[in-house]
Design a protein around this motif. Structure first.
Motif, PDB file in Angstrom:
ATOM      1  N   LEU A 242       0.869  -1.182   0.000  1.00 27.61           N
ATOM      2  CA  LEU A 242       0.000   0.000   0.000  1.00 27.61           C
ATOM      3  C   LEU A 242       0.902   1.226   0.000  1.00 27.61           C
ATOM      4  CD1 LEU A 242      -2.585  -1.283   2.646  1.00 27.61           C
ATOM      5  CD2 LEU A 242      -2.632  -1.558   0.159  1.00 27.61           C
ATOM      6  N   GLY A 243       1.153   1.734  -1.191  1.00 29.42           N
ATOM      7  CA  GLY A 243       2.199   2.734  -1.368  1.00 29.42           C
ATOM      8  C   GLY A 243       1.883   4.104  -0.839  1.00 29.42           C
ATOM      9  N   PHE A 244       0.598   4.445  -0.744  1.00 29.82           N
ATOM     10  CA  PHE A 244       0.225   5.754  -0.209  1.00 29.82           C
ATOM     11  C   PHE A 244      -0.932   5.546   0.759  1.00 29.82           C
ATOM     12  CE2 PHE A 244      -0.799  10.262  -0.139  1.00 29.82           C
ATOM     13  CZ  PHE A 244       0.456  10.821  -0.232  1.00 29.82           C
ATOM     14  N   PHE A 245      -0.565   5.053   1.949  1.00 34.28           N
ATOM     15  CA  PHE A 245      -1.506   4.745   3.022  1.00 34.28           C
ATOM     16  C   PHE A 245      -1.648   6.010   3.859  1.00 34.28           C
ATOM     17  CE2 PHE A 245      -2.611   2.534   7.060  1.00 34.28           C
ATOM     18  CZ  PHE A 245      -3.654   1.746   6.599  1.00 34.28           C
ATOM     19  N   MET A 246      -2.803   6.678   3.763  1.00 38.61           N
ATOM     20  CA  MET A 246      -2.948   8.054   4.259  1.00 38.61           C
ATOM     21  C   MET A 246      -3.954   8.154   5.389  1.00 38.61           C
ATOM     22  SD  MET A 246      -3.775  11.474   2.025  1.00 38.61           S
ATOM     23  CE  MET A 246      -3.953  13.089   2.847  1.00 38.61           C
ATOM     24  N   ASN A 247      -3.629   8.963   6.378  1.00 38.13           N
ATOM     25  CA  ASN A 247      -4.520   9.250   7.497  1.00 38.13           C
ATOM     26  C   ASN A 247      -5.843   9.834   6.994  1.00 38.13           C
ATOM     27  OD1 ASN A 247      -5.440  11.666   9.440  1.00 38.13           O
ATOM     28  ND2 ASN A 247      -4.635   9.996  10.703  1.00 38.13           N
ATOM     29  N   ARG A 248      -6.953   9.254   7.451  1.00 42.16           N
ATOM     30  CA  ARG A 248      -8.270   9.651   6.951  1.00 42.16           C
ATOM     31  C   ARG A 248      -8.635  11.084   7.353  1.00 42.16           C
ATOM     32  NH1 ARG A 248     -12.712   7.174   4.759  1.00 42.16           N
ATOM     33  NH2 ARG A 248     -11.553   5.216   4.704  1.00 42.16           N
ATOM     34  N   ASP A 249      -8.232  11.513   8.541  1.00 43.50           N
ATOM     35  CA  ASP A 249      -8.537  12.882   8.964  1.00 43.50           C
ATOM     36  C   ASP A 249      -7.846  13.891   8.044  1.00 43.50           C
ATOM     37  OD1 ASP A 249     -10.020  11.892  11.112  1.00 43.50           O
ATOM     38  OD2 ASP A 249      -8.269  11.869  12.438  1.00 43.50           O
ATOM     39  N   ALA A 250      -6.570  13.610   7.711  1.00 40.03           N
ATOM     40  CA  ALA A 250      -5.847  14.494   6.793  1.00 40.03           C
ATOM     41  C   ALA A 250      -6.485  14.464   5.410  1.00 40.03           C
ATOM     42  CB  ALA A 250      -4.374  14.080   6.712  1.00 40.03           C
ATOM     43  N   TRP A 251      -6.909  13.274   4.984  1.00 33.39           N
ATOM     44  CA  TRP A 251      -7.580  13.122   3.693  1.00 33.39           C
ATOM     45  C   TRP A 251      -8.861  13.942   3.643  1.00 33.39           C
ATOM     46  CZ3 TRP A 251      -7.203  11.396  -1.161  1.00 33.39           C
ATOM     47  CH2 TRP A 251      -8.337  11.015  -1.861  1.00 33.39           C
ATOM     48  N   ASN A 252      -9.644  13.896   4.705  1.00 31.16           N
ATOM     49  CA  ASN A 252     -10.930  14.593   4.723  1.00 31.16           C
ATOM     50  C   ASN A 252     -10.786  16.107   4.775  1.00 31.16           C
ATOM     51  OD1 ASN A 252     -12.524  12.291   4.533  1.00 31.16           O
ATOM     52  ND2 ASN A 252     -12.584  11.982   6.749  1.00 31.16           N
ATOM     53  N   LYS A 253      -9.608  16.596   5.128  1.00 26.62           N
ATOM     54  CA  LYS A 253      -9.370  18.039   5.114  1.00 26.62           C
ATOM     55  C   LYS A 253      -9.082  18.560   3.705  1.00 26.62           C
ATOM     56  CE  LYS A 253      -7.691  18.338   9.884  1.00 26.62           C
ATOM     57  NZ  LYS A 253      -6.519  18.624  10.752  1.00 26.62           N
ATOM     58  N   LEU A 254      -8.810  17.650   2.781  1.00 29.69           N
ATOM     59  CA  LEU A 254      -8.558  18.051   1.399  1.00 29.69           C
ATOM     60  C   LEU A 254      -9.875  18.380   0.702  1.00 29.69           C
ATOM     61  CD1 LEU A 254      -6.000  15.284   0.345  1.00 29.69           C
ATOM     62  CD2 LEU A 254      -5.476  17.576   1.194  1.00 29.69           C
ATOM     63  N   THR A 255      -9.823  19.275  -0.258  1.00 28.68           N
ATOM     64  CA  THR A 255     -10.999  19.550  -1.086  1.00 28.68           C
ATOM     65  C   THR A 255     -11.184  18.386  -2.052  1.00 28.68           C
ATOM     66  OG1 THR A 255      -9.744  20.645  -2.843  1.00 28.68           O
ATOM     67  CG2 THR A 255     -10.464  22.024  -0.967  1.00 28.68           C
ATOM     68  N   PRO A 256     -12.384  18.243  -2.633  1.00 28.61           N
ATOM     69  CA  PRO A 256     -12.571  17.182  -3.633  1.00 28.61           C
ATOM     70  C   PRO A 256     -11.540  17.246  -4.761  1.00 28.61           C
ATOM     71  CG  PRO A 256     -14.698  18.054  -2.975  1.00 28.61           C
ATOM     72  CD  PRO A 256     -13.661  18.930  -2.327  1.00 28.61           C
ATOM     73  N   GLU A 257     -11.203  18.446  -5.190  1.00 27.13           N
ATOM     74  CA  GLU A 257     -10.209  18.590  -6.255  1.00 27.13           C
ATOM     75  C   GLU A 257      -8.838  18.124  -5.782  1.00 27.13           C
ATOM     76  OE1 GLU A 257      -8.257  21.996  -9.214  1.00 27.13           O
ATOM     77  OE2 GLU A 257      -9.616  22.591  -7.594  1.00 27.13           O
ATOM     78  N   GLN A 258      -8.465  18.468  -4.544  1.00 21.14           N
ATOM     79  CA  GLN A 258      -7.173  18.045  -4.008  1.00 21.14           C
ATOM     80  C   GLN A 258      -7.124  16.526  -3.824  1.00 21.14           C
ATOM     81  OE1 GLN A 258      -7.075  20.456  -0.483  1.00 21.14           O
ATOM     82  NE2 GLN A 258      -6.210  22.232  -1.526  1.00 21.14           N
ATOM     83  N   LYS A 259      -8.249  15.931  -3.436  1.00 16.33           N
ATOM     84  CA  LYS A 259      -8.313  14.471  -3.320  1.00 16.33           C
ATOM     85  C   LYS A 259      -8.066  13.822  -4.678  1.00 16.33           C
ATOM     86  CE  LYS A 259     -11.542  14.208   0.598  1.00 16.33           C
ATOM     87  NZ  LYS A 259     -12.905  13.824   1.016  1.00 16.33           N
ATOM     88  N   LYS A 260      -8.684  14.367  -5.713  1.00 18.93           N
ATOM     89  CA  LYS A 260      -8.521  13.812  -7.056  1.00 18.93           C
ATOM     90  C   LYS A 260      -7.065  13.929  -7.513  1.00 18.93           C
ATOM     91  CE  LYS A 260     -10.190  12.100 -10.972  1.00 18.93           C
ATOM     92  NZ  LYS A 260      -9.022  12.206 -11.853  1.00 18.93           N
TER      93      LYS A 260
END
Length: 376
Positions: A242-260
């Motif tokens: 799992l090459g980019f295993f990311m904290n969900r709280d940090a993920w949820n702070k991103l905008t939809p565009e940043q997530k994409k």
């Protein structure tokens, strides 16, 4: 007539407007890597990925790579990401079977009989996202999301003394985990569940006789200083890492565009690692240690091939049993899906070849264009 109160209110409104107009401060996130700084992912891929994310987010999201296990190791990456000690890292399921049982079972399903990294990477990722809800649940329970991943190339045995036969292998202490450990135990070896980093000192001190892994690790982890005898027979590949295993709280702070943007870059990461590291650099690394470190390729006796053929006969039953022991409802269905996806991706692989862009496009078309970043 403009009163002092009017001027004050106007000034307050202007100041508030100026504050609102200021861009939000950039988020600096930490990627904690437990592999050495010179390892392919850290040296060749992550810097470009993080630069692209920073540029595409207009500088609003910045990542800092901290390699070499300074913050987390192969086992503590899962809890480190969960607790937010690091915002992302490289997660290998075989190190923490009880923490991620479904992922561990998938990782323990060794692909034997071929060394097609492109096919196995595509197949395991398709299985992860579409055929293994228990895998996704493992990730969610750790307060994480997983973006992309890859499989290894076929593992080789690198030993401190020559190994040519099953008799030579018997009793040898070999770094291996999961399905690889089961396979080598059947062949008479003694598996040792060390991480890739721990294996270096164990080989040096005599705590290990062999390292079971890809050829390039002889160079990047320094195994070639101690394990100079490589058995010239591939013994299966596994994943997903799992090459980019990311904290969900940090993920949820991103905008939809940043997530994409992050997902798109993680897909490129997957393709670059599969082809750049586990095919191209793997071949180059083997030649380099043969030339520079005196590593020797040992052609084994005919009986050595039975390691893979005998394990193939029992592998599925063993993994199903393991999955059930962890409480998985239908582990066989996950393995069946993986095998079906392997057939599909073996047909796609020849047209992709070693072209990272083509592989990125195929991964997007077959998998990631169908992944909703807001539902990960």
């Amino acid at each position: 007539m403009i009163t002092t109160r009017s001027i004050t209110l106007a000034g307050t409104a202007l100041a508030a407007g100026l504050v609102a107009a200021q861009p939000a401060p950039a988020q600096e996130l930490i990627y904690g890597s437990w592999t050495p700084a010179r390892e392919y992912q850290n040296a060749k891929v992550m810097p470009g990925m993080f630069k692209a994310i920073e540029e595409k987010t207009g500088g609003k999201v910045k990542w800092k790579l901290i390699p070499g296990g300074q913050l987390v190791d192969g086992k503590t990456t899962f809890t480190g990401v969960k607790d937010g000690l690091v915002q992302a890292g490289l997660a290998i399921p075989q190190y923490v079977p009880n923490t991620v049982p479904a992922l561990f079972m998938l990782y323990s399903t060794i692909v034997l009989g071929h060394n097609d990294v492109v096919a196995s990477t595509g197949a395991v990722l398709e299985t992860l996202y579409f055929n293994c809800p228990d895998c996704l649940e493992d990730i969610k329970k750790l307060n994480a999301v997983s973006l992309g991943g890859w499989t290894s190339s076929a593992y080789l045995l690198a030993c401190t003394t020559p190994v040519k036969s099953l008799a030579d292998l018997k009793g040898k202490r070999v770094r291996a985990a999961g399905g690889n450990a089961d396979m080598l135990k059947m062949a008479g070896a003694v598996p040792v569940g060390a991480t890739l980093v721990e294996a270096v000192s164990l080989l040096q001190r005599g705590g290990l006789d062999c390292q079971h892994g890809i050829a390039d690790w002889l160079r990047t982890f320094g195994y070639a200083d101690f394990a100079k005898h490589v058995v010239d027979m591939p013994l299966g590949l596994s994943g997903p890492a799992l090459g980019f295993f990311m904290n969900r709280d940090a993920w949820n702070k991103l905008t939809p565009e940043q997530k994409k943007i992050h997902l798109d870059e993680a897909v490129k990461l997957s393709a670059e690692m599969a082809i750049g590291n586990f095919i191209v650099a793997n071949e180059e690394g083997l030649q380099a240690v043969i030339k520079d470190k005196g590593v020797q390729m040992i052609k084994p006796d005919a009986d050595f091939a039975s390691i893979a053929t005998e394990y193939q006969k029992v592998q599925k039953a063993r993994n199903v049993e393991t999955g059930k022991s962890f409480g998985l409802k239908d582990p066989g269905a996950i393995i069946d899906a993986y095998e079906k996806n392997l057939e599909k991706w073996r047909k796609l692989s020849p047209a992709i070849g070693r072209d990272v862009d083509k592989f990125t496009e195929a991964l997007n078309k077959e998998i990631f264009s169908k992944v909703d970043v807001n539902k990960l």
